[in-house]
Design a protein around this motif. Structure first.
Motif, PDB file in Angstrom:
ATOM      1  N   GLU A  84       0.851  -1.192   0.000  1.00 45.70           N
ATOM      2  CA  GLU A  84       0.000   0.000   0.000  1.00 45.70           C
ATOM      3  C   GLU A  84       0.885   1.240   0.000  1.00 45.70           C
ATOM      4  OE1 GLU A  84      -3.204   0.189  -0.369  1.00 45.70           O
ATOM      5  OE2 GLU A  84      -3.424  -1.987  -0.425  1.00 45.70           O
ATOM      6  N   HIS A  85       1.478   1.523  -1.157  1.00 51.17           N
ATOM      7  CA  HIS A  85       2.317   2.714  -1.233  1.00 51.17           C
ATOM      8  C   HIS A  85       1.556   3.831  -1.937  1.00 51.17           C
ATOM      9  CE1 HIS A  85       3.106   0.285  -4.869  1.00 51.17           C
ATOM     10  NE2 HIS A  85       3.181   1.448  -5.484  1.00 51.17           N
ATOM     11  N   ARG A  86       1.920   5.056  -1.619  1.00 47.71           N
ATOM     12  CA  ARG A  86       1.245   6.203  -2.213  1.00 47.71           C
ATOM     13  C   ARG A  86       1.930   6.617  -3.502  1.00 47.71           C
ATOM     14  NH1 ARG A  86      -2.203   9.216   0.613  1.00 47.71           N
ATOM     15  NH2 ARG A  86      -1.502  11.100  -0.462  1.00 47.71           N
ATOM     16  N   ARG A  87       1.134   6.949  -4.471  1.00 53.95           N
ATOM     17  CA  ARG A  87       1.663   7.379  -5.757  1.00 53.95           C
ATOM     18  C   ARG A  87       2.566   8.600  -5.614  1.00 53.95           C
ATOM     19  NH1 ARG A  87      -2.406   9.466 -10.542  1.00 53.95           N
ATOM     20  NH2 ARG A  87      -0.885  10.578 -11.807  1.00 53.95           N
ATOM     21  N   GLU A  88       2.214   9.509  -4.714  1.00 52.51           N
ATOM     22  CA  GLU A  88       2.943  10.759  -4.580  1.00 52.51           C
ATOM     23  C   GLU A  88       4.364  10.543  -4.050  1.00 52.51           C
ATOM     24  OE1 GLU A  88      -0.039  10.155  -3.475  1.00 52.51           O
ATOM     25  OE2 GLU A  88      -1.374  11.530  -4.552  1.00 52.51           O
ATOM     26  N   SER A  89       4.611   9.428  -3.362  1.00 50.83           N
ATOM     27  CA  SER A  89       5.935   9.198  -2.773  1.00 50.83           C
ATOM     28  C   SER A  89       6.955   8.722  -3.794  1.00 50.83           C
ATOM     29  CB  SER A  89       5.836   8.178  -1.635  1.00 50.83           C
ATOM     30  OG  SER A  89       5.468   6.904  -2.134  1.00 50.83           O
ATOM     31  N   GLY A  90       6.510   8.312  -4.970  1.00 53.95           N
ATOM     32  CA  GLY A  90       7.410   7.864  -6.019  1.00 53.95           C
ATOM     33  C   GLY A  90       7.703   6.378  -5.949  1.00 53.95           C
ATOM     34  N   LEU A  91       7.867   5.768  -7.112  1.00 55.27           N
ATOM     35  CA  LEU A  91       8.142   4.338  -7.165  1.00 55.27           C
ATOM     36  C   LEU A  91       9.530   4.007  -6.635  1.00 55.27           C
ATOM     37  CD1 LEU A  91       6.458   3.564 -10.576  1.00 55.27           C
ATOM     38  CD2 LEU A  91       5.833   2.548  -8.382  1.00 55.27           C
ATOM     39  N   GLY A  92      10.454   4.975  -6.719  1.00 58.01           N
ATOM     40  CA  GLY A  92      11.785   4.739  -6.182  1.00 58.01           C
ATOM     41  C   GLY A  92      11.774   4.488  -4.691  1.00 58.01           C
ATOM     42  N   ASN A  93      10.804   5.039  -3.982  1.00 59.54           N
ATOM     43  CA  ASN A  93      10.686   4.829  -2.547  1.00 59.54           C
ATOM     44  C   ASN A  93       9.889   3.571  -2.213  1.00 59.54           C
ATOM     45  OD1 ASN A  93      12.102   7.142  -1.655  1.00 59.54           O
ATOM     46  ND2 ASN A  93      10.338   8.413  -2.164  1.00 59.54           N
ATOM     47  N   ALA A  94       9.239   2.992  -3.205  1.00 59.38           N
ATOM     48  CA  ALA A  94       8.379   1.834  -2.966  1.00 59.38           C
ATOM     49  C   ALA A  94       9.106   0.508  -3.158  1.00 59.38           C
ATOM     50  CB  ALA A  94       7.163   1.889  -3.896  1.00 59.38           C
ATOM     51  N   VAL A  95      10.200   0.522  -3.918  1.00 55.79           N
ATOM     52  CA  VAL A  95      10.904  -0.732  -4.196  1.00 55.79           C
ATOM     53  C   VAL A  95      11.794  -1.129  -3.023  1.00 55.79           C
ATOM     54  CG1 VAL A  95      10.867  -0.501  -6.701  1.00 55.79           C
ATOM     55  CG2 VAL A  95      12.713   0.582  -5.400  1.00 55.79           C
ATOM     56  N   ASN A  96      12.188  -2.400  -3.010  1.00 54.04           N
ATOM     57  CA  ASN A  96      13.051  -2.928  -1.965  1.00 54.04           C
ATOM     58  C   ASN A  96      14.528  -2.802  -2.350  1.00 54.04           C
ATOM     59  OD1 ASN A  96      10.818  -3.679  -0.316  1.00 54.04           O
ATOM     60  ND2 ASN A  96      10.499  -5.483  -1.627  1.00 54.04           N
ATOM     61  N   GLU A  97      15.392  -3.530  -1.680  1.00 51.70           N
ATOM     62  CA  GLU A  97      16.840  -3.346  -1.848  1.00 51.70           C
ATOM     63  C   GLU A  97      17.302  -3.535  -3.284  1.00 51.70           C
ATOM     64  OE1 GLU A  97      21.084  -5.132  -0.147  1.00 51.70           O
ATOM     65  OE2 GLU A  97      19.175  -5.845   0.666  1.00 51.70           O
ATOM     66  N   PHE A  98      16.884  -4.640  -3.920  1.00 51.55           N
ATOM     67  CA  PHE A  98      17.297  -4.872  -5.308  1.00 51.55           C
ATOM     68  C   PHE A  98      16.814  -3.745  -6.207  1.00 51.55           C
ATOM     69  CE2 PHE A  98      16.091  -6.322  -9.556  1.00 51.55           C
ATOM     70  CZ  PHE A  98      17.293  -6.815 -10.027  1.00 51.55           C
ATOM     71  N   GLY A  99      15.547  -3.360  -6.058  1.00 53.98           N
ATOM     72  CA  GLY A  99      14.983  -2.302  -6.884  1.00 53.98           C
ATOM     73  C   GLY A  99      15.666  -0.966  -6.674  1.00 53.98           C
ATOM     74  N   LYS A 100      15.991  -0.639  -5.445  1.00 56.89           N
ATOM     75  CA  LYS A 100      16.666   0.629  -5.157  1.00 56.89           C
ATOM     76  C   LYS A 100      18.055   0.671  -5.787  1.00 56.89           C
ATOM     77  CE  LYS A 100      14.445   2.378  -0.953  1.00 56.89           C
ATOM     78  NZ  LYS A 100      13.148   1.714  -1.155  1.00 56.89           N
ATOM     79  N   GLN A 101      18.757  -0.453  -5.724  1.00 53.35           N
ATOM     80  CA  GLN A 101      20.090  -0.518  -6.318  1.00 53.35           C
ATOM     81  C   GLN A 101      20.016  -0.328  -7.832  1.00 53.35           C
ATOM     82  OE1 GLN A 101      22.341  -4.356  -6.252  1.00 53.35           O
ATOM     83  NE2 GLN A 101      23.779  -3.215  -4.973  1.00 53.35           N
TER      84      GLN A 101
END
Length: 264
Positions: A84-101
């Motif tokens: 349940e992530h908010r659209r306004e926070s950005g997808l970069g903040n919604a991903v986990n460790e692999f996604g952030k890297q």
């Protein structure tokens, strides 16, 4: 690389090959990532060029790398679609460790390009987790962001993420990069796992405008064992302008290119 270090690296490769003959499941990519971390990009390239034994394990390394990327992307997608992530926070903040890297790999795009005038951004080889598209969504107002992939499941997953968050500026389509029409594209990004890269680049030149900006994600060092280095296939039609920072987690970097006949 110093001769002693080179000798140690060569011995490590020989040991890896011996182990693989008895145990094909041995994590060869992890071993090579650890080895390559001790080298600069140019040292790694030279070592790969000077070590023909590495070609014995390149196919296995490529299979392991592809499996790791697909498995990690699928895990991230499952998390994104249930969180349940908010659209306004950005997808970069919604991903986990692999996604952030993976997301942070392309930070340099925003230093290189002014996205204010970009009307159409195309990512070739978007995969199930199109983090480069996430970056453009989070950090620009580009009205049309298109991802291409030949795998229908990847296209379905990417679109499911966009639809969940109501991100109607982005869409994924099933297409290979060497038959797509790039008309109207201002920036085209060719992902690291795309192959054959030269055919994609030729298609971009055939169908895009003369002002199109092209980014080629290319491997260096041991990364050349598991993905194709497109720069090696470039001929007189292309000019390399610059390189982005290396990513030691993937042994890849951005290569900024243009057609040799086009002005800067």
């Amino acid at each position: 690389m110093k001769p002693t270090n080179c000798s140690q690296a060569s011995e490590t490769v020989k040991n890896v090959i011996r182990v693989l003959r008895d145990d094909p499941s041995f994590p060869v990519v992890d071993e090579l990532l650890s080895l390559g971390a001790k080298m600069t990009p140019s040292e790694g390239d030279q070592f790969v060029d000077d070590t023909p034994e590495l070609h014995e394990i390149s196919k296995l390394a490529a299979n392991q790398y592809n499996d790791y990327i697909l498995r990690s992307e699928n895990e991230e997608v499952a998390s994104l679609l249930t969180a349940e992530h908010r659209r306004e926070s950005g997808l970069g903040n919604a991903v986990n460790e692999f996604g952030k890297q993976a997301y942070s790999r392309v930070d340099g795009l925003f230093d290189r390009f002014d996205f204010e005038d970009c009307r159409r951004f195309v990512l070739v080889g978007c995969g199930s987790l199109p983090v480069t598209m996430f970056q453009v969504l989070d950090n620009t107002n580009v009205p049309e962001i298109v991802g291409l992939d030949i795998r229908p499941d990847a296209v379905q997953s990417a679109n499911a993420i966009f639809e969940k968050d109501g991100l109607n500026r982005a869409k994924a389509v099933q297409s290979d990069g060497h038959s797509f029409d790039y008309a109207g594209a201002d920036i085209v990004y060719v992902a690291n796992m795309v192959s054959p890269k030269l055919r994609v680049l030729e298609r971009i030149l055939e169908t895009a405008s003369e002002t199109v900006q092209i980014v080629l994600r290319d491997p260096y060092s041991f990364g050349r064992l598991w993905t194709e280095r497109g720069e090696d296939a470039l001929d007189e039609r292309f000019e390399v302008l610059d390189y982005g920072p290396p990513s030691p987690a993937y042994f890849s970097r951005d290569v900024y290119i243009r057609a040799a006949t086009r002005s800067a």
